[in-house]
Design an enzyme around this catalytic site. Structure first.
Site, PDB file in Angstrom:
ATOM      1  N   HIS A 206       0.848  -1.196   0.000  1.00 28.18           N
ATOM      2  CA  HIS A 206       0.000   0.000   0.000  1.00 28.18           C
ATOM      3  C   HIS A 206       0.881   1.242   0.000  1.00 28.18           C
ATOM      4  O   HIS A 206       1.879   1.299   0.725  1.00 28.18           O
ATOM      5  CB  HIS A 206      -0.908  -0.008   1.235  1.00 28.18           C
ATOM      6  CG  HIS A 206      -1.984   1.033   1.201  1.00 28.18           C
ATOM      7  ND1 HIS A 206      -1.732   2.370   1.443  1.00 28.18           N
ATOM      8  CD2 HIS A 206      -3.310   0.942   0.949  1.00 28.18           C
ATOM      9  CE1 HIS A 206      -2.860   3.049   1.346  1.00 28.18           C
ATOM     10  NE2 HIS A 206      -3.835   2.206   1.045  1.00 28.18           N
ATOM     11  N   CYS A 244      -3.916   2.773  -4.675  1.00 20.86           N
ATOM     12  CA  CYS A 244      -4.812   3.567  -3.827  1.00 20.86           C
ATOM     13  C   CYS A 244      -4.880   4.996  -4.354  1.00 20.86           C
ATOM     14  O   CYS A 244      -3.911   5.754  -4.260  1.00 20.86           O
ATOM     15  CB  CYS A 244      -4.333   3.562  -2.376  1.00 20.86           C
ATOM     16  SG  CYS A 244      -5.418   4.491  -1.268  1.00 20.86           S
ATOM     17  N   HIS A 271      -7.773   0.459  -4.056  1.00 20.87           N
ATOM     18  CA  HIS A 271      -8.638   1.274  -3.207  1.00 20.87           C
ATOM     19  C   HIS A 271      -9.019   2.504  -4.031  1.00 20.87           C
ATOM     20  O   HIS A 271      -8.140   3.189  -4.547  1.00 20.87           O
ATOM     21  CB  HIS A 271      -7.892   1.766  -1.966  1.00 20.87           C
ATOM     22  CG  HIS A 271      -7.460   0.686  -1.041  1.00 20.87           C
ATOM     23  ND1 HIS A 271      -6.674   0.934   0.061  1.00 20.87           N
ATOM     24  CD2 HIS A 271      -7.713  -0.646  -1.030  1.00 20.87           C
ATOM     25  CE1 HIS A 271      -6.459  -0.197   0.708  1.00 20.87           C
ATOM     26  NE2 HIS A 271      -7.074  -1.167   0.065  1.00 20.87           N
ATOM     27  N   ASP A 316     -12.880   3.109  -0.757  1.00 23.60           N
ATOM     28  CA  ASP A 316     -12.038   3.356   0.411  1.00 23.60           C
ATOM     29  C   ASP A 316     -12.812   4.218   1.395  1.00 23.60           C
ATOM     30  O   ASP A 316     -14.037   4.208   1.412  1.00 23.60           O
ATOM     31  CB  ASP A 316     -10.725   4.005  -0.034  1.00 23.60           C
ATOM     32  CG  ASP A 316      -9.583   3.684   0.911  1.00 23.60           C
ATOM     33  OD1 ASP A 316      -9.810   3.014   1.926  1.00 23.60           O
ATOM     34  OD2 ASP A 316      -8.453   4.103   0.630  1.00 23.60           O
ATOM     35  N   HIS A 317     -12.116   4.960   2.205  1.00 25.07           N
ATOM     36  CA  HIS A 317     -12.767   5.730   3.272  1.00 25.07           C
ATOM     37  C   HIS A 317     -14.010   6.462   2.775  1.00 25.07           C
ATOM     38  O   HIS A 317     -14.021   7.020   1.684  1.00 25.07           O
ATOM     39  CB  HIS A 317     -11.799   6.766   3.844  1.00 25.07           C
ATOM     40  CG  HIS A 317     -10.502   6.187   4.259  1.00 25.07           C
ATOM     41  ND1 HIS A 317      -9.358   6.935   4.355  1.00 25.07           N
ATOM     42  CD2 HIS A 317     -10.143   4.924   4.619  1.00 25.07           C
ATOM     43  CE1 HIS A 317      -8.350   6.175   4.737  1.00 25.07           C
ATOM     44  NE2 HIS A 317      -8.801   4.952   4.907  1.00 25.07           N
ATOM     45  N   TYR A 330     -15.189   4.513   8.012  1.00 21.36           N
ATOM     46  CA  TYR A 330     -15.615   3.163   7.632  1.00 21.36           C
ATOM     47  C   TYR A 330     -17.068   2.866   7.999  1.00 21.36           C
ATOM     48  O   TYR A 330     -17.387   1.813   8.543  1.00 21.36           O
ATOM     49  CB  TYR A 330     -14.673   2.123   8.258  1.00 21.36           C
ATOM     50  CG  TYR A 330     -13.349   2.058   7.547  1.00 21.36           C
ATOM     51  CD1 TYR A 330     -13.209   1.374   6.349  1.00 21.36           C
ATOM     52  CD2 TYR A 330     -12.233   2.723   8.052  1.00 21.36           C
ATOM     53  CE1 TYR A 330     -12.002   1.334   5.682  1.00 21.36           C
ATOM     54  CE2 TYR A 330     -11.016   2.695   7.388  1.00 21.36           C
ATOM     55  CZ  TYR A 330     -10.911   1.995   6.203  1.00 21.36           C
ATOM     56  OH  TYR A 330      -9.717   1.963   5.536  1.00 21.36           O
TER      57      TYR A 330
END
Length: 356
Positions: A206, A244, A271, A316-317, A330
Site C-alpha cells: 500500500h 490507492c 482502493h 475506500d474511506h 468506515y
C-alpha cells in the site's frame, strides 16, 4: 472488476455482513485478524474460522488487509529474521484458506495520518481531514492521544500497544533514512516472495498515506518513481501494488489516470476514493463523485475498464452520513454509495467498449 468491502470482524464493526450483502455487486470481504499485533502468527484455526464465517454469508475472502509488518523488519534490527519467519508461516496458513492477495504497508510508526477524523463538509457530512500546518506543528504524542480518543473501536495502524512505545520508535528511526528503509524493504521482499509464489499469493504494498514525510520519518511509497523502484526489487509475480487513488492522489503531482494506465496491471487490488486538495497542502476526503474532489475517479475507472481489469476493488474511506455511528472513515452508507458510483461508471465504460 471484483467489488469488495472492508470489514473489521465480528464484535469489532458497526457494519454487519448482512448489511453488506444488500449492496448490489459486492462479491467479497476484505478482512484481517484485527486482534493480532504485528509480528504475531496467524494460526490456521483462526484463519479458517473467520473465512468460514465470511463464506457463510455468500462472500469470498480472497483479500486480506493487512498482515502488519513488525517494526523490527522496517528498522532492519537483528531480530527481524525471526519476525520474517513468522510472516512466512502466516502466508502459508492464509494460502490454505484460499487467500489470493495480502495487502501490507512499509510505513514507519504510523500507517496513515489525519489531523481531524470528523471534519465538516459543506453538505453537513463529516470526513477525515489532513491539516498540513497542524500536523507539522503538533507533538506526535498529542496526535496519538487525539486519534486514540476519537473512537472506542480499533483504529488500524494506531494500535495502542505499539504506539505506547512511540518515543522509543522515533528514537530508533533517527538512524533510518529513505535509502535504508528501501534496503530493509528489499530484504523483507527477497525473504518472503519465494514463499508467496509457492502459495500463489500476491503481496500488494500500500502507498504511504500521506505520500510525503511526516515528523521527519522516512516515506518511500509516494508516487510513480517509487512504484517503479518497488517493481525493480524483484520481478516475482507476487511482488505487486495496492493501487490507492486517495493515498497517492493526495499529492497533486501524482496523476492518478496516468498512474493507472501504467501500473494497474501490477495491482491485483485497488482502493478507490476521492480527496479534495487545497492550495495550502490540506486535503479532505469527499464522496467518490469525481466533481466533489481533486481526483479524476471517472478517468481512473475508464482506464481500468479499457484494460479489462479483473482485480479486486473496494471503495475506500467514506464520509459519515445521516448520523451514522461508525468507525471513522468506515461507515456503511457512503461506502455503499461509492460502490454504486463505481459500478455505474464501470457499466457505462464497458458498454462503450462493447463488453457486457
Amino acid at each position: 472488476m471484483n467489488i469488495t468491502f472492508r470489514w473489521y470482524g465480528r464484535d469489532n464493526d458497526t457494519v454487519s455482513l448482512e448489511q453488506i450483502k444488500q449492496i448490489p455487486g459486492t462479491k467479497g470481504i476484505v478482512w484481517a485478524l484485527h486482534n493480532k499485533q504485528a509480528g504475531e502468527l496467524w494460526t490456521e484455526e483462526e484463519i479458517q474460522n473467520e473465512v468460514a464465517y465470511i463464506h457463510s454469508h455468500g462472500f469470498h475472502a480472497d483479500v486480506v488487509e493487512s498482515v502488519n509488518v513488525h517494526e523490527s523488519i522496517k528498522l532492519g534490527l537483528p531480530e527481524r529474521d525471526q519476525f520474517i519467519e513468522i510472516y512466512k508461516q502466516t502466508i502459508r496458513n492464509l494460502s490454505k484458506a484460499g487467500i489470493k492477495v495480502i495487502c501490507y504497508n512499509f510505513m514507519p510508526v504510523f500507517d496513515w495520518t489525519r489531523s481531524d477524523l470528523h471534519h465538516p463538509l459543506p453538505d453537513g457530512s463529516t470526513a477525515l481531514f489532513y491539516e498540513k500546518a497542524k500536523v507539522e506543528g503538533i507533538d506526535p504524542a498529542e496526535l496519538v492521544k487525539s486519534i486514540s480518543e476519537s473512537s472506542t473501536l480499533t483504529m488500524p495502524g494506531w494500535e495502542p500497544e505499539r504506539l505506547a512505545k512511540i518515543t522509543d520508535l522515533f528514537a530508533a528511526y533517527k538512524e533510518v533514512d529513505d535509502n535504508k528503509l528501501w534496503e530493509n524493504l528489499a530484504y523483507f521482499l527477497h525473504a518472503i516472495l519465494p514463499i508467496a509464489e509457492e502459495c500463489d499469493i500476491q503481496m500488494a504494498i500500500h502507498p504511504d498515506d500521506p505520500p510525503w514525510s511526516i515528523f521527519g520519518l522516512p516515506r518511500i511509497m509516494t508516487g510513480g518513481d517509487s512504484l517503479e523502484k518497488l517493481l525493480a526489487i524483484s520481478d516475482s509475480p507476487s511482488n505487486r501494488i495496492t493501487f490507492c487513488t486517495g493515498s497517492l492522489g493526495a499529492n497533486p503531482e501524482n496523476n492518478m489516470v496516468k498512474l493507472a494506465e501504467k501500473y494497474a496491471k501490477y495491482s491485483p487490488f485497488a482502493h478507490v476514493r476521492n480527496v479534495k486538495i487545497f492550495e495550502n497542502g490540506d486535503f479532505i476526503e469527499t464522496s467518490h463523485l469525481t466533481e466533489d474532489g481533486s481526483i479524476d475517479i471517472a478517468g481512473v475507472v475508464q482506464t481500468l475498464a479499457d484494460q479489462q481489469y479483473t482485480g479486486y476493488i473496494r471503495p475506500d474511506h467514506g464520509r459519515h452520513l445521516w448520523n451514522e455511528d461508525c468507525r471513522p472513515g468506515y461507515g456503511l452508507y457512503d461506502r455503499a454509495l461509492g460502490i454504486m458510483y463505481l459500478l455505474g461508471l464501470w457499466d457505462a465504460y464497458h458498454m462503450k467498449n462493447g463488453v457486457k
